[in-house]
Motif scaffolding. Structure first.
Motif, PDB file in Angstrom:
ATOM      1  N   ASP A  78       0.817  -1.211   0.000  1.00  0.00           N
ATOM      2  CA  ASP A  78       0.000   0.000   0.000  1.00  0.00           C
ATOM      3  C   ASP A  78       0.853   1.263   0.000  1.00  0.00           C
ATOM      4  OD1 ASP A  78      -2.386  -1.392  -0.039  1.00  0.00           O
ATOM      5  OD2 ASP A  78      -2.684  -1.317   2.127  1.00  0.00           O
ATOM      6  N   VAL A 129      -2.187  -8.366  -4.493  1.00  0.00           N
ATOM      7  CA  VAL A 129      -2.505  -6.992  -4.889  1.00  0.00           C
ATOM      8  C   VAL A 129      -2.209  -6.792  -6.372  1.00  0.00           C
ATOM      9  CG1 VAL A 129      -1.979  -4.553  -4.509  1.00  0.00           C
ATOM     10  CG2 VAL A 129      -2.162  -6.098  -2.563  1.00  0.00           C
ATOM     11  N   SER A 132      -5.093  -7.669  -8.499  1.00  0.00           N
ATOM     12  CA  SER A 132      -6.155  -6.663  -8.561  1.00  0.00           C
ATOM     13  C   SER A 132      -5.794  -5.546  -9.524  1.00  0.00           C
ATOM     14  CB  SER A 132      -6.438  -6.093  -7.163  1.00  0.00           C
ATOM     15  OG  SER A 132      -5.378  -5.268  -6.730  1.00  0.00           O
ATOM     16  N   LEU A 336     -10.247 -10.429  -1.166  1.00  0.00           N
ATOM     17  CA  LEU A 336      -9.889  -9.308  -2.035  1.00  0.00           C
ATOM     18  C   LEU A 336     -11.101  -8.440  -2.339  1.00  0.00           C
ATOM     19  CD1 LEU A 336      -7.410  -8.140  -3.430  1.00  0.00           C
ATOM     20  CD2 LEU A 336      -7.932  -9.560  -5.429  1.00  0.00           C
ATOM     21  N   SER A 337     -12.262  -9.070  -2.541  1.00  0.00           N
ATOM     22  CA  SER A 337     -13.480  -8.311  -2.847  1.00  0.00           C
ATOM     23  C   SER A 337     -13.985  -7.538  -1.630  1.00  0.00           C
ATOM     24  CB  SER A 337     -14.581  -9.256  -3.344  1.00  0.00           C
ATOM     25  OG  SER A 337     -14.990 -10.135  -2.307  1.00  0.00           O
ATOM     26  N   ALA A 339     -12.101  -5.884   0.415  1.00  0.00           N
ATOM     27  CA  ALA A 339     -11.227  -4.735   0.687  1.00  0.00           C
ATOM     28  C   ALA A 339     -11.670  -3.492  -0.083  1.00  0.00           C
ATOM     29  CB  ALA A 339      -9.788  -5.079   0.304  1.00  0.00           C
ATOM     30  N   ARG A 341     -11.017   0.077  -2.027  1.00  0.00           N
ATOM     31  CA  ARG A 341      -9.930   0.470  -2.911  1.00  0.00           C
ATOM     32  C   ARG A 341      -8.833   1.201  -2.148  1.00  0.00           C
ATOM     33  NH1 ARG A 341     -12.672   2.872  -8.461  1.00  0.00           N
ATOM     34  NH2 ARG A 341     -13.821   0.996  -9.061  1.00  0.00           N
ATOM     35  N   GLU A 344      -6.286  -2.756  -0.313  1.00  0.00           N
ATOM     36  CA  GLU A 344      -6.163  -4.171  -0.627  1.00  0.00           C
ATOM     37  C   GLU A 344      -4.965  -4.811   0.072  1.00  0.00           C
ATOM     38  OE1 GLU A 344      -8.086  -2.323  -4.346  1.00  0.00           O
ATOM     39  OE2 GLU A 344      -6.523  -1.794  -2.907  1.00  0.00           O
ATOM     40  N   TYR A 347      -5.820  -5.710   3.748  1.00  0.00           N
ATOM     41  CA  TYR A 347      -6.724  -6.864   3.830  1.00  0.00           C
ATOM     42  C   TYR A 347      -6.011  -8.151   3.459  1.00  0.00           C
ATOM     43  CZ  TYR A 347     -11.255  -4.707   4.872  1.00  0.00           C
ATOM     44  OH  TYR A 347     -12.301  -4.088   5.509  1.00  0.00           O
ATOM     45  N   MET A 348      -5.252  -8.109   2.355  1.00  0.00           N
ATOM     46  CA  MET A 348      -4.575  -9.321   1.911  1.00  0.00           C
ATOM     47  C   MET A 348      -3.412  -9.682   2.839  1.00  0.00           C
ATOM     48  SD  MET A 348      -6.640 -10.085  -0.310  1.00  0.00           S
ATOM     49  CE  MET A 348      -5.923 -11.676  -0.696  1.00  0.00           C
TER      50      MET A 348
END
Length: 405
Positions: A78, A129, A132, A336-337, A339, A341, A344, A347-348
């Motif tokens: 991130d 990530v 995504s 993943l869904s 999280a 925007r 991600e 969350y991951m």
């Protein structure tokens, strides 16, 4: 008829970007070269002559390093981007594998396994990530499945090759194979894939930013993480206690154990994508599929209680494989869904940390139960944990359904 079936199978692999295919290729190269981990418990027990308790503690260090690495990888993804994290992780861990073979003391291996896993498992949340960023939203679950197929095809080749390497040159050859595969795969990644900048959360509309909540207040996600941890913990018996069980109870060789593990990888390679594609077309809820994965995971261990016939190992592996195909692709996709925007990575990171914690608990719990009460008690314990996980998943399913009403 056969041509239609083949066409349907191939159609499941259409629609992916060039970057996804390259990521799949380097994942396969890396996983096929990862030969140490399936035989790590056997290496520590039989080659270095550590006790069950010492093997358990080294695996605790393995999992603890993995947890910290997963957290760092998500946080840094991130902050500085997944690309830089992936390159640093793979290159450095490849070099560490070369050194690991020369460390043979208990304390030294505890420190070394902790250190290498901090670096190696920074890769996992960064890789999620990257999916995504490079995959379209509508085929993200299939993209996750494609990468998992590469992992499992590599897993089908890796243990079998690893068994041959052990017989040919000994365990030290595995460390060289691991290091070379890490460096080769990330070099290909750097040459073929350009870094893609992902939008920051500040770039999104104000209304969307207001919807973003802290991951720590997402109760359904935390319950889901517990279920992911439970399923992963009992699944990892495949790498910790089961190889020892094969040798001590049935007298299987390293090559025979490798072939059993290869059966798992080959089944996933040929069956997982069609199963995922079919369930997605039918729009079956992800949590419902994950629930059945947990049920199969539990039943796999209860089957092992019928220990008078060596063929039961094949039955067990088949059940474990179906559990894996129902559980892990859709768990990845659900996490993943879930999280928002720009978040991600966090969350991951938590999702991959559940697998790291599973490594810690799986090895230590399994080894301790076996040393005190035997293998059959361990299978009962793992089966009960799997059923409890399935029950919690039903609760998560209700909570998510309530959110959407």
């Amino acid at each position: 008829m056969l041509q239609q079936a083949f066409t349907r199978y191939i159609n499941n692999f259409r629609g992916f970007s060039r970057e996804i295919w390259i990521l799949t290729l380097i994942t396969f190269i890396n996983r096929a070269g990862t030969m140490v981990f399936p035989f790590l418990s056997k290496y520590l027990k039989e080659d270095l002559h550590f006790s069950y308790s010492q093997v358990g503690w080294i695996m605790v260090c393995f999992g603890s390093g993995s947890m910290i690495g997963s957290w760092l990888g998500g946080k840094l993804s991130d902050k500085i981007g997944f690309y830089k994290v992936m390159v640093f992780s793979m290159l450095t861990s490849g070099l560490f594998f070369f050194i690991l073979q020369f460390i043979t003391t208990f304390t030294g291996l505890c420190i070394a396994m902790f250190s290498i896993m901090v670096i190696a498992d920074m890769f996992r949340p960064a890789m999620f990530v990257s999916l995504s960023a490079y995959a379209k939203p509508e085929n993200r679950t299939r993209a996750l499945t494609l990468v998992r197929l590469a992992v499992n095809l590599g897993f089908a080749a890796g243990p079998a090759l690893g068994g041959l390497v052990i017989l040919g040159v000994g365990y030290h050859g595995l460390f060289w194979a691991d290091g070379i595969s890490c460096i080769t795969s990330i070099t290909l990644f750097c040459l073929l894939v350009k870094e893609k900048k992902r939008p920051k959360i500040d770039d999104h509309p104000l209304e969307e930013q207001k919807k973003v909540k802290s991951v720590f207040s997402d109760t359904p996600f935390w319950l889901f993480l517990f279920c992911s941890f439970a399923s992963a913990m009992i699944f990892f018996q495949l790498f910790t206690t089961l190889p020892l069980y094969h040798k001590e109870w049935y007298g299987l060789t390293e090559v025979q154990t490798g072939l059993l593990m290869s059966l798992n990888g080959l089944m996933v390679f040929f069956m997982e994508m069609p199963i995922v594609g079919y369930l997605e077309r039918k729009k079956v809820q992800k949590l419902k599929i994950i629930f059945w994965g947990a049920i199969f995971m539990a039943l796999n261990f209860f089957v092992l209680l019928f220990d008078m016939w060596v063929g039961i190992l094949i039955v067990s592996i088949v059940m474990l494989t179906f559990a894996e195909m129902f559980n892990f692709p859709f768990s990845n996709s659900f996490a993943l869904s879930r999280a928002p925007r720009g978040h991600e990575g966090r969350y991951m990171a938590l999702y991959t940390m559940t697998f790291s914690l599973a490594h810690v608990v799986s090895a230590k719990l399994g080894m301790e139960v076996i040393s005190k009460w035997g293998y059959n008690t361990n299978w009962i314990v793992m089966g009960i944990i799997g059923l409890f996980s399935a029950a919690i998943l039903l609760l998560v399913k209700k909570m998510v359904a309530k959110e959407n009403t």
